[in-house]
Write a protein that holds these residues in place. Structure first.
Motif, mmCIF file in Angstrom:
data_model
loop_
_atom_site.group_PDB
_atom_site.id
_atom_site.type_symbol
_atom_site.label_atom_id
_atom_site.label_comp_id
_atom_site.label_asym_id
_atom_site.label_seq_id
_atom_site.Cartn_x
_atom_site.Cartn_y
_atom_site.Cartn_z
ATOM 1 N N ARG A 68 7.666 12.228 -25.968
ATOM 2 C CA ARG A 68 8.022 11.297 -24.891
ATOM 3 C C ARG A 68 9.273 11.292 -24.807
ATOM 4 N N VAL A 69 10.181 11.060 -25.780
ATOM 5 C CA VAL A 69 11.968 11.148 -25.571
ATOM 6 C C VAL A 69 12.045 12.231 -25.204
ATOM 7 N N HIS A 70 11.637 13.459 -25.696
ATOM 8 C CA HIS A 70 12.144 14.845 -25.415
ATOM 9 C C HIS A 70 11.820 14.994 -24.070
ATOM 10 N N ASN A 71 10.865 14.408 -23.389
ATOM 11 C CA ASN A 71 10.334 14.974 -21.881
ATOM 12 C C ASN A 71 11.568 14.330 -21.144
ATOM 13 N N ALA A 72 11.738 12.633 -21.435
ATOM 14 C CA ALA A 72 12.667 12.037 -20.689
ATOM 15 C C ALA A 72 13.963 12.528 -20.698
ATOM 16 N N ALA A 73 14.401 12.771 -21.900
ATOM 17 C CA ALA A 73 15.896 13.538 -22.076
ATOM 18 C C ALA A 73 16.261 14.519 -21.379
ATOM 19 N N PHE A 74 14.976 15.687 -21.346
ATOM 20 C CA PHE A 74 15.156 17.003 -20.529
ATOM 21 C C PHE A 74 15.192 16.561 -18.908
ATOM 22 N N THR A 75 14.550 15.622 -18.643
ATOM 23 C CA THR A 75 14.472 15.253 -16.964
ATOM 24 C C THR A 75 15.879 14.582 -16.855
ATOM 25 N N TYR A 76 16.414 13.880 -17.865
ATOM 26 C CA TYR A 76 17.767 13.489 -17.588
ATOM 27 C C TYR A 76 18.834 14.521 -17.203
ATOM 28 N N ILE A 77 18.768 15.629 -17.878
ATOM 29 C CA ILE A 77 19.769 16.563 -17.759
ATOM 30 C C ILE A 77 19.358 17.485 -16.733
ATOM 31 N N SER A 78 18.317 17.670 -16.418
ATOM 32 C CA SER A 78 17.765 18.649 -15.429
ATOM 33 C C SER A 78 18.371 18.729 -14.000
ATOM 34 N N ILE B 237 9.433 19.020 -11.664
ATOM 35 C CA ILE B 237 9.677 19.601 -12.497
ATOM 36 C C ILE B 237 8.085 19.998 -13.073
ATOM 37 N N TRP B 238 7.963 21.055 -13.412
ATOM 38 C CA TRP B 238 6.530 21.327 -14.228
ATOM 39 C C TRP B 238 6.914 21.698 -15.642
ATOM 40 N N PHE B 239 6.118 21.020 -16.577
ATOM 41 C CA PHE B 239 6.235 20.801 -17.954
ATOM 42 C C PHE B 239 4.935 22.190 -18.469
ATOM 43 N N HIS B 240 5.514 23.059 -18.806
ATOM 44 C CA HIS B 240 4.512 24.108 -19.120
ATOM 45 C C HIS B 240 4.085 24.011 -20.679
ATOM 46 N N ARG B 241 5.049 23.696 -21.376
ATOM 47 C CA ARG B 241 4.996 23.614 -23.033
ATOM 48 C C ARG B 241 6.040 22.564 -23.623
ATOM 49 N N PRO B 242 5.374 22.205 -24.718
ATOM 50 C CA PRO B 242 6.327 21.197 -25.183
ATOM 51 C C PRO B 242 7.952 21.613 -25.538
ATOM 52 N N ILE B 243 8.759 20.694 -25.004
ATOM 53 C CA ILE B 243 10.158 20.664 -24.995
ATOM 54 C C ILE B 243 10.880 19.927 -26.172
ATOM 55 N N LYS B 244 11.739 20.717 -26.794
ATOM 56 C CA LYS B 244 12.691 20.085 -27.608
ATOM 57 C C LYS B 244 14.033 19.985 -27.023
ATOM 58 N N ALA B 245 14.264 18.993 -26.439
ATOM 59 C CA ALA B 245 15.707 18.739 -25.847
ATOM 60 C C ALA B 245 17.033 18.677 -26.423
ATOM 61 N N ASP B 246 16.855 18.519 -27.826
ATOM 62 C CA ASP B 246 17.975 18.546 -28.821
ATOM 63 C C ASP B 246 18.034 19.920 -29.494
ATOM 64 N N SER C 117 17.356 25.327 -4.896
ATOM 65 C CA SER C 117 17.607 25.843 -6.123
ATOM 66 C C SER C 117 16.166 25.880 -6.965
ATOM 67 N N THR C 118 16.025 27.024 -7.659
ATOM 68 C CA THR C 118 14.728 26.815 -8.702
ATOM 69 C C THR C 118 15.457 27.298 -10.200
ATOM 70 N N ALA C 119 14.600 27.115 -11.100
ATOM 71 C CA ALA C 119 15.076 27.453 -12.285
ATOM 72 C C ALA C 119 14.024 27.587 -13.322
ATOM 73 N N ARG C 120 13.971 28.592 -14.008
ATOM 74 C CA ARG C 120 13.047 28.730 -15.300
ATOM 75 C C ARG C 120 13.810 28.055 -16.375
ATOM 76 N N VAL C 121 13.152 27.321 -17.171
ATOM 77 C CA VAL C 121 13.847 26.947 -18.737
ATOM 78 C C VAL C 121 13.213 27.476 -19.906
ATOM 79 N N PHE C 122 14.030 28.079 -20.697
ATOM 80 C CA PHE C 122 13.437 28.904 -21.870
ATOM 81 C C PHE C 122 13.947 28.321 -23.104
ATOM 82 N N ASP C 123 13.213 28.156 -24.166
ATOM 83 C CA ASP C 123 13.845 27.692 -25.184
ATOM 84 C C ASP C 123 14.264 28.952 -25.928
#
Length: 287
Positions: free
Chosen positions: A194-204, A234-243, A262-268
């Motif tokens: 949940r922390v990583h999801n919130a941090a990702f939302t922050y910088i998105s 934002i659509w969260f497809h898979r677990p995100i590691k924001a660090d 604008s649209t964006a794909r986010v890849f790890d």
């Protein structure tokens, strides 16, 4: 915006005032004239998550930025329990300041399920180590603004991959407008999804609107431009590691009526497509 990751995490620690009612703080110092939209979005995600069972994680959020936030006072988040279903949970969050709603978010959460699985391939790009720290670009372009920029954005490590701003590059890429950067939190985050999801939302909310200006060779911050985020998805497809390094692969299908999409794909870094983001914003020429 906070200059350290510790300050970001402090902003994500909301005070609970009542059942479903939370208060979020502000950075101790910020040069921004209004609250960074990503901060409001991330705090709203935290508020919603705190009303949802631990086994359900956010899979989509839809946001409207209604009024610019006042960075001098806290923000109150009112979470409405819309639905608790067998697999999905829905929440609606209203953010308030000065007695007015400045922001709305609807978010959906889901229990973990197995199913079909496919994704777009990650585009070939230079590695984060081969990409340019965004602060270096700011320093070269406007040395007098570098310190203020660093103080606002150092909580995340941002590396610019590039865009196809020139006509020759656009032609080589079949006119598809592209802007890309790598980013990650400037430090380790707690091992809590949940922390990583919130941090990702922050910088998105950072840089996405700028992609809609690439075809016009204009940058956010240009005095000839009035810019503001209007809505954000934002659509969260898979677990995100924001660090850990994430590639923000941005493009813009349209601009019209003083608005840019604008649209964006986010890849790890392994190539997994972890999220898709979309945003429409005001890009009004002035002067």
């Amino acid at each position: 915006m906070p200059a350290s990751l510790t300050e970001v995490l402090d902003l994500l620690e909301l005070e609970q005032l009542e059942v479903g009612l939370f208060r979020g703080g502000q950075p101790a110092r910020s040069m921004l004239p209004r609250v960074f939209g990503g901060q409001v979005a991330a705090q709203a995600v935290v508020a919603a998550q705190r009303t949802v069972p631990e086994d359900r994680h956010i899979h989509s959020l839809h946001i409207y930025f209604i009024l610019g936030g006042d960075p001098s006072i806290p923000i109150v988040y009112d979470v409405e329990n819309v639905r608790d279903g067998g697999s999905f949970t829905t929440r609606r969050v209203a953010a308030r300041q000065h007695g007015k709603i400045i922001f709305y978010m609807t978010a959906s959460f889901q229990v973990a399920e197995d199913g079909y699985d496919h994704q777009d391939p990650m585009p070939p790009v230079p590695s984060p180590e081969e990409s340019i720290p965004l602060g270096d670009i700011v320093k070269a372009r406007s040395p007098k603004h570098y310190e203020a920029w660093r103080d606002e954005w150092s909580s995340f490590d941002l590396r610019y991959v590039g865009d196809n701003r020139t006509e020759q590059e656009k032609e080589a890429s079949s006119q598809l407008v592209v802007q890309r950067l790598w980013f990650r939190a400037s430090g380790e985050l707690p091992e809590v999804r949940r922390v990583h999801n919130a941090a990702f939302t922050y910088i998105s909310d950072f840089s996405l609107l700028g992609a809609s200006l690439v075809p016009h060779d204009v940058y956010i911050g240009d005095p000839r431009l009035q810019a503001a985020s209007l809505d954000h998805v934002i659509w969260f497809h898979r677990p995100i590691k924001a660090d850990q390094w994430l590639l923000y692969d941005q493009t813009t299908p349209s601009a019209s009526g003083a608005r840019g999409l604008s649209t964006a794909r986010v890849f790890d870094a392994s190539g997994a497509l972890v999220a898709t983001v979309a945003q429409e914003g005001l890009i009004r020429p002035v002067g």
